[in-house]
Design an enzyme around this catalytic site. Structure first.
Site, PDB file in Angstrom:
ATOM      1  N   ASP A  15       0.888  -1.168   0.000  1.00 40.14           N
ATOM      2  CA  ASP A  15       0.000   0.000   0.000  1.00 40.14           C
ATOM      3  C   ASP A  15       0.923   1.214   0.000  1.00 40.14           C
ATOM      4  O   ASP A  15       1.599   1.482   0.985  1.00 40.14           O
ATOM      5  CB  ASP A  15      -0.871  -0.055   1.259  1.00 40.14           C
ATOM      6  CG  ASP A  15      -1.746   1.185   1.425  1.00 40.14           C
ATOM      7  OD1 ASP A  15      -1.582   2.144   0.646  1.00 40.14           O
ATOM      8  OD2 ASP A  15      -2.578   1.184   2.350  1.00 40.14           O
ATOM      9  N   ASP A  56      -6.526  -0.838  -1.566  1.00 38.27           N
ATOM     10  CA  ASP A  56      -5.465   0.172  -1.655  1.00 38.27           C
ATOM     11  C   ASP A  56      -4.081  -0.443  -1.835  1.00 38.27           C
ATOM     12  O   ASP A  56      -3.067   0.217  -1.607  1.00 38.27           O
ATOM     13  CB  ASP A  56      -5.501   1.090  -0.418  1.00 38.27           C
ATOM     14  CG  ASP A  56      -5.443   0.311   0.879  1.00 38.27           C
ATOM     15  OD1 ASP A  56      -5.263  -0.919   0.844  1.00 38.27           O
ATOM     16  OD2 ASP A  56      -5.577   0.937   1.949  1.00 38.27           O
ATOM     17  N   ASP A  57      -4.027  -1.717  -2.233  1.00 38.97           N
ATOM     18  CA  ASP A  57      -2.730  -2.383  -2.388  1.00 38.97           C
ATOM     19  C   ASP A  57      -2.359  -2.564  -3.845  1.00 38.97           C
ATOM     20  O   ASP A  57      -3.123  -3.152  -4.621  1.00 38.97           O
ATOM     21  CB  ASP A  57      -2.753  -3.736  -1.685  1.00 38.97           C
ATOM     22  CG  ASP A  57      -2.857  -3.568  -0.191  1.00 38.97           C
ATOM     23  OD1 ASP A  57      -1.813  -3.367   0.441  1.00 38.97           O
ATOM     24  OD2 ASP A  57      -3.992  -3.568   0.339  1.00 38.97           O
ATOM     25  N   GLN A  98       3.032   4.411   2.599  1.00 36.70           N
ATOM     26  CA  GLN A  98       2.660   3.847   3.907  1.00 36.70           C
ATOM     27  C   GLN A  98       3.369   2.537   4.279  1.00 36.70           C
ATOM     28  O   GLN A  98       3.857   2.382   5.389  1.00 36.70           O
ATOM     29  CB  GLN A  98       1.137   3.622   3.924  1.00 36.70           C
ATOM     30  CG  GLN A  98       0.620   3.004   5.196  1.00 36.70           C
ATOM     31  CD  GLN A  98      -0.832   2.551   5.051  1.00 36.70           C
ATOM     32  OE1 GLN A  98      -1.728   3.366   5.117  1.00 36.70           O
ATOM     33  NE2 GLN A  98      -1.041   1.262   4.842  1.00 36.70           N
ATOM     34  N   ASN A 108      16.995  -7.476   0.250  1.00 32.83           N
ATOM     35  CA  ASN A 108      15.803  -8.322   0.339  1.00 32.83           C
ATOM     36  C   ASN A 108      14.646  -7.496   0.867  1.00 32.83           C
ATOM     37  O   ASN A 108      14.801  -6.753   1.837  1.00 32.83           O
ATOM     38  CB  ASN A 108      16.102  -9.493   1.290  1.00 32.83           C
ATOM     39  CG  ASN A 108      15.043 -10.574   1.199  1.00 32.83           C
ATOM     40  OD1 ASN A 108      13.856 -10.301   1.334  1.00 32.83           O
ATOM     41  ND2 ASN A 108      15.478 -11.794   0.964  1.00 32.83           N
ATOM     42  N   LYS A 136      -7.683  -5.567   3.709  1.00 30.89           N
ATOM     43  CA  LYS A 136      -8.264  -5.351   5.045  1.00 30.89           C
ATOM     44  C   LYS A 136      -8.292  -6.629   5.876  1.00 30.89           C
ATOM     45  O   LYS A 136      -9.251  -6.918   6.585  1.00 30.89           O
ATOM     46  CB  LYS A 136      -9.688  -4.768   4.960  1.00 30.89           C
ATOM     47  CG  LYS A 136      -9.837  -3.565   4.051  1.00 30.89           C
ATOM     48  CD  LYS A 136      -9.028  -2.355   4.475  1.00 30.89           C
ATOM     49  CE  LYS A 136      -9.300  -1.170   3.560  1.00 30.89           C
ATOM     50  NZ  LYS A 136      -8.062  -0.526   3.078  1.00 30.89           N
ATOM     51  N   TYR A 237       0.698  -0.276  15.130  1.00 30.98           N
ATOM     52  CA  TYR A 237      -0.250  -0.467  14.036  1.00 30.98           C
ATOM     53  C   TYR A 237      -0.024   0.573  12.946  1.00 30.98           C
ATOM     54  O   TYR A 237      -0.133   1.761  13.191  1.00 30.98           O
ATOM     55  CB  TYR A 237      -1.698  -0.386  14.547  1.00 30.98           C
ATOM     56  CG  TYR A 237      -2.669  -0.565  13.413  1.00 30.98           C
ATOM     57  CD1 TYR A 237      -2.854  -1.820  12.850  1.00 30.98           C
ATOM     58  CD2 TYR A 237      -3.341   0.513  12.866  1.00 30.98           C
ATOM     59  CE1 TYR A 237      -3.699  -1.988  11.759  1.00 30.98           C
ATOM     60  CE2 TYR A 237      -4.185   0.352  11.785  1.00 30.98           C
ATOM     61  CZ  TYR A 237      -4.355  -0.899  11.243  1.00 30.98           C
ATOM     62  OH  TYR A 237      -5.178  -1.074  10.160  1.00 30.98           O
ATOM     63  N   LYS A 240      -2.934  -2.635   7.588  1.00 32.17           N
ATOM     64  CA  LYS A 240      -3.126  -4.075   7.652  1.00 32.17           C
ATOM     65  C   LYS A 240      -2.236  -4.785   6.649  1.00 32.17           C
ATOM     66  O   LYS A 240      -1.837  -4.210   5.642  1.00 32.17           O
ATOM     67  CB  LYS A 240      -4.613  -4.388   7.447  1.00 32.17           C
ATOM     68  CG  LYS A 240      -5.111  -5.523   8.306  1.00 32.17           C
ATOM     69  CD  LYS A 240      -4.704  -5.408   9.758  1.00 32.17           C
ATOM     70  CE  LYS A 240      -4.672  -6.763  10.425  1.00 32.17           C
ATOM     71  NZ  LYS A 240      -4.114  -6.664  11.770  1.00 32.17           N
ATOM     72  N   GLN A 250      -4.748 -28.402 -10.567  1.00 29.87           N
ATOM     73  CA  GLN A 250      -4.978 -29.492 -11.548  1.00 29.87           C
ATOM     74  C   GLN A 250      -3.852 -30.545 -11.571  1.00 29.87           C
ATOM     75  O   GLN A 250      -2.795 -30.338 -10.996  1.00 29.87           O
ATOM     76  CB  GLN A 250      -5.162 -28.922 -12.972  1.00 29.87           C
ATOM     77  CG  GLN A 250      -6.206 -27.830 -13.086  1.00 29.87           C
ATOM     78  CD  GLN A 250      -7.665 -28.276 -13.062  1.00 29.87           C
ATOM     79  OE1 GLN A 250      -8.547 -27.481 -12.884  1.00 29.87           O
ATOM     80  NE2 GLN A 250      -7.920 -29.561 -13.255  1.00 29.87           N
ATOM     81  N   ARG A 274      -9.592  -0.184  10.959  1.00 28.92           N
ATOM     82  CA  ARG A 274      -8.463   0.086  11.831  1.00 28.92           C
ATOM     83  C   ARG A 274      -7.739  -1.190  12.251  1.00 28.92           C
ATOM     84  O   ARG A 274      -7.131  -1.253  13.322  1.00 28.92           O
ATOM     85  CB  ARG A 274      -8.911   0.885  13.067  1.00 28.92           C
ATOM     86  CG  ARG A 274      -9.486   2.233  12.674  1.00 28.92           C
ATOM     87  CD  ARG A 274     -10.078   3.035  13.789  1.00 28.92           C
ATOM     88  NE  ARG A 274     -10.736   4.207  13.215  1.00 28.92           N
ATOM     89  CZ  ARG A 274     -10.114   5.333  12.886  1.00 28.92           C
ATOM     90  NH1 ARG A 274      -8.822   5.445  13.086  1.00 28.92           N
ATOM     91  NH2 ARG A 274     -10.777   6.329  12.343  1.00 28.92           N
ATOM     92  N   ASP A 295     -14.762   0.806   5.977  1.00 29.50           N
ATOM     93  CA  ASP A 295     -13.474   0.430   5.370  1.00 29.50           C
ATOM     94  C   ASP A 295     -13.423  -1.048   4.996  1.00 29.50           C
ATOM     95  O   ASP A 295     -12.353  -1.670   5.053  1.00 29.50           O
ATOM     96  CB  ASP A 295     -12.295   0.756   6.307  1.00 29.50           C
ATOM     97  CG  ASP A 295     -11.987   2.239   6.360  1.00 29.50           C
ATOM     98  OD1 ASP A 295     -12.674   3.029   5.678  1.00 29.50           O
ATOM     99  OD2 ASP A 295     -11.054   2.606   7.102  1.00 29.50           O
TER     100      ASP A 295
HETATM  101  C1  F6R Z   1      -6.290   0.667   6.339  1.00 25.13           C
HETATM  102  C2  F6R Z   1      -7.456   0.358   7.137  1.00 25.13           C
HETATM  103  C3  F6R Z   1      -8.317   1.447   7.611  1.00 25.13           C
HETATM  104  C4  F6R Z   1      -7.630   2.432   8.529  1.00 25.13           C
HETATM  105  C5  F6R Z   1      -8.623   3.531   8.941  1.00 25.13           C
HETATM  106  C6  F6R Z   1      -7.971   4.612   9.771  1.00 25.13           C
HETATM  107  O1  F6R Z   1      -5.872  -0.392   5.546  1.00 25.13           O
HETATM  108  O2  F6R Z   1      -7.735  -0.768   7.382  1.00 25.13           O
HETATM  109  O3  F6R Z   1      -9.448   0.905   8.239  1.00 25.13           O
HETATM  110  O4  F6R Z   1      -7.119   1.799   9.654  1.00 25.13           O
HETATM  111  O5  F6R Z   1      -9.156   4.130   7.781  1.00 25.13           O
HETATM  112  O6  F6R Z   1      -6.910   5.133   9.054  1.00 25.13           O
HETATM  113  P1  F6R Z   1      -6.095   6.440   9.487  1.00 25.13           P
HETATM  114  O7  F6R Z   1      -5.630   6.212  10.878  1.00 25.13           O
HETATM  115  O8  F6R Z   1      -4.996   6.481   8.481  1.00 25.13           O
HETATM  116  O9  F6R Z   1      -7.046   7.590   9.387  1.00 25.13           O
HETATM  117 MG    MG Z   2      -4.173   1.520   3.424  1.00 22.14          MG
HETATM  118 MG    MG Z   3      -4.804  -2.472   2.047  1.00 25.70          MG
END
Ligand code: F6R
Ligand code: MG
Ligand code: MG
Length: 374
Positions: A15, A56-57, A98, A108, A136, A237, A240, A250, A274, A295
Site C-alpha cells: 500500500d 489500496d494495495d 505507507q 531483500n 483489510k 499499528y 493491515k 490441476q 483500523r 473500510d
Molecule cells: C487501512 C485500514 C483502515 C484504517 C482507517 C484509519 O488499511 O484498514 O481501516 O485503519 O481508515 O486510518 P487512518 O488512521 O490512516 O485515518
Molecule cells: Mg491503506
Molecule cells: Mg490495504
C-alpha cells in the site's frame, strides 16, 4: 522452452497510497509500475508481469528465472513502490509510501513492509495457477481456505478420488510470534494441523508441499502465502498486512474449482476497520475490490492464469466474477450487518491480545492509576 525447467512466480504488494483514504489504488500508480516493469522485461530481468490492485494495495505479479528472494527482483519491486510513492505524493493520495517501512533497500524486501508470496517451480506442460489478493485482513485469513483446498475431503473431492492426491499433502506452518516453523503431514496429523492453524493470528500456513511419490517433487511448493505482519516490523499499528497467495492447480493438485470452493463460505477474518475488527471476507471480482463500508468488509480477489511454455502469464481471468459466488456475497453482507450491530464489542472488535499494537494500550495506561484493587 521452460517446460521441465525452473521458473519463479513472485507476487509482491504494498500500500503506497490510497484513493481516497484507504479505498483503492489510483490508476496512475499502476501506470507508473507498468512502465518500470516493462523496462525490466525489456532488459530481460522479468519474463512477464501484470500489475493490478486489490483495495489500496498495488500488486505486482511477475515471472522470472532469478529464484525466490532474488536481490534483483526484490530491488525492482522496491524501486517500483518507491516510484509509485512519488506519483502518490504528487497526487496527494492518502498514506503515500505507507507500507515502505525502511529507508534503504538492502538486498531483500522481506521485513521492509511489502507482502511477498513467491515460489520456484518446475514448469509443467500446462501450468494453471491462481493468485489470491486480499485487502483489510491478515495472513491467517488464508489458513481456512488453504487448509480446505489441500486437506479437507469435503471440499476437495480429489483427495478421495484422484490416486495422485490420495496420499495427501504437507503443510508448513509458521509460528509468527516465536519465529519458528514446522512441517506437518495431512491426513496423518490432521488434528495437529488444525490445533495450530485454528489460532490464525499466531500460526499461519506458509507453504503447502506434495508428499514423496507425487508427480511434483516433495520440496517444490504447490501453494505459498505471504506472512508479513506489519506491526511486527513497525512495532505499532501502521496498516493491515493484506496478504497474497499463489496456488497451483490441476493434475494431481486441487482442481481449479476445488481451489475456489472454500470461498463460497465467507469466513470471519480480522483486519476490518483500523485493523481491529472481525468480519466476513467477501469473494469479489476486481471491480468490487474496493472496500467502502466501514473500510471493508475485507475482500478477496482470485485471478486465474496459465503460465505458458515461454513463462508468459496468460490471463488474468477474474475468477470470482461469477454468479456462483453471489450467495457467498449475499451471506457475507448479512454477516457484515450482524457483526456491525456489535459496535465496539467483541467478537466484532478483536480480543485484547490482538489489540496490543493499536491505541488501546494507551487508554489503559492513562487509566492505570484510577484502577483500585478489588
Ligand atoms: C487501512 C485500514 C483502515 C484504517 C482507517 C484509519 O488499511 O484498514 O481501516 O485503519 O481508515 O486510518 P487512518 O488512521 O490512516 O485515518
Ligand atoms: Mg491503506
Ligand atoms: Mg490495504
Amino acid at each position: 522452452m521452460y517446460v521441465g525447467k525452473k521458473i519463479t512466480v513472485s507476487v509482491i504488494k504494498a500500500d503506497v497510497g490510497g484513493w481516497p483514504g484507504h479505498h483503492k489504488v489510483h490508476p496512475a500508480l499502476m501506470e507508473r509500475a507498468k512502465e518500470l516493469l516493462s523496462m525490466a522485461k525489456e532488459k530481460g530481468t522479468l519474463i512477464d508481469f501484470y500489475v493490478t490492485y486489490c483495495g489500496d494495495d498495488l500488486q505486482l505479479i511477475m515471472t522470472h528465472t532469478k529464484g525466490v528472494d532474488s536481490e534483483e527482483i526484490h530491488g525492482l519491486a522496491w524501486d517500483t513502490f518507491k516510484e509509485a510513492t512519488e506519483v502518490a505524493k504528487e497526487l496527494g493520495l492518502y498514506g503515500a509510501g505507507q507500507d515502505l517501512l525502511k529507508d534503504a533497500f538492502s538486498g531483500n524486501i522481506r521485513g521492509m513492509g511489502p507482502g511477498i508470496a513467491e515460489m520456484e517451480i518446475t514448469l509443467r506442460k500446462s501450468e494453471p495457477i491462481v493468485t489470491f489478493h486480499m485487502d483489510k485482513t491478515e495472513p491467517g485469513a488464508f489458513n481456512l481456505p488453504i487448509f480446505r483446498m489441500f486437506g479437507d475431503p469435503f471440499n476437495t473431492a480429489g483427495l478421495v478420488i484422484d490416486p495422485h492426491m490420495h496420499m495427501g499433502f504437507r503443510f508448513e506452518v509458521w509460528d509468527i510470534k516465536e519465529h519458528k516453523k514446522v512441517i506437518l503431514n495431512s491426513p496423518e496429523e490432521l488434528y495437529d494441523i488444525l490445533a495450530l492453524i485454528g489460532a490464525k493470528s499466531r500460526y499461519v500456513i506458509k507453504h503447502v508441499f506434495p508428499k514423496e511419490g507425487h508427480r511434483i517433487s516433495k520440496d517444490e511448493p504447490v501453494a505459498v502465502i505471504s506472512t508479513e505482519k506489519l506491526y511486527e516490523i513497525a512495532g505499532e499499528y501502521v496498516g493491515k498486512d493484506d496478504p497474497v497467495a499463489i496456488v497451483r492447480a490441476q493434475s494431481g493438485l486441487p482442481a481449479l474449482g476445488e481451489v475456489l470452493e472454500p470461498f463460497a463460505f465467507p469466513h470471519l477474518v480480522s483486519g476490518w476497520m483500523r485493523g481491529s475488527h472481525n468480519g466476513p471476507i467477501i469473494p469479489v471480482p476486481l471491480k468490487y475490490a474496493t472496500p467502502s463500508r466501514f473500510d471493508g468488509p475485507p475482500r478477496v480477489v482470485a485471478l486465474g492464469w496459465q503460465i505458458n511454455r515461454d513463462g508468459k502469464l496468460i490471463g488474468p481471468v477474474d475468477l470470482f466474477d461469477d454468479v456462483a459466488f453471489d450467495d457467498a456475497r449475499r451471506k457475507a453482507l448479512e454477516i457484515a450487518d450482524y457483526m456491525r450491530r456489535h459496535g465496539p464489542f467483541e467478537p466484532h472488535r478483536l480480543p485484547m491480545e490482538e489489540m496490543e499494537y493499536t491505541t488501546l494500550p494507551g487508554i489503559l495506561k492513562r487509566l492505570a492509576d484510577r484502577f483500585e484493587q478489588l
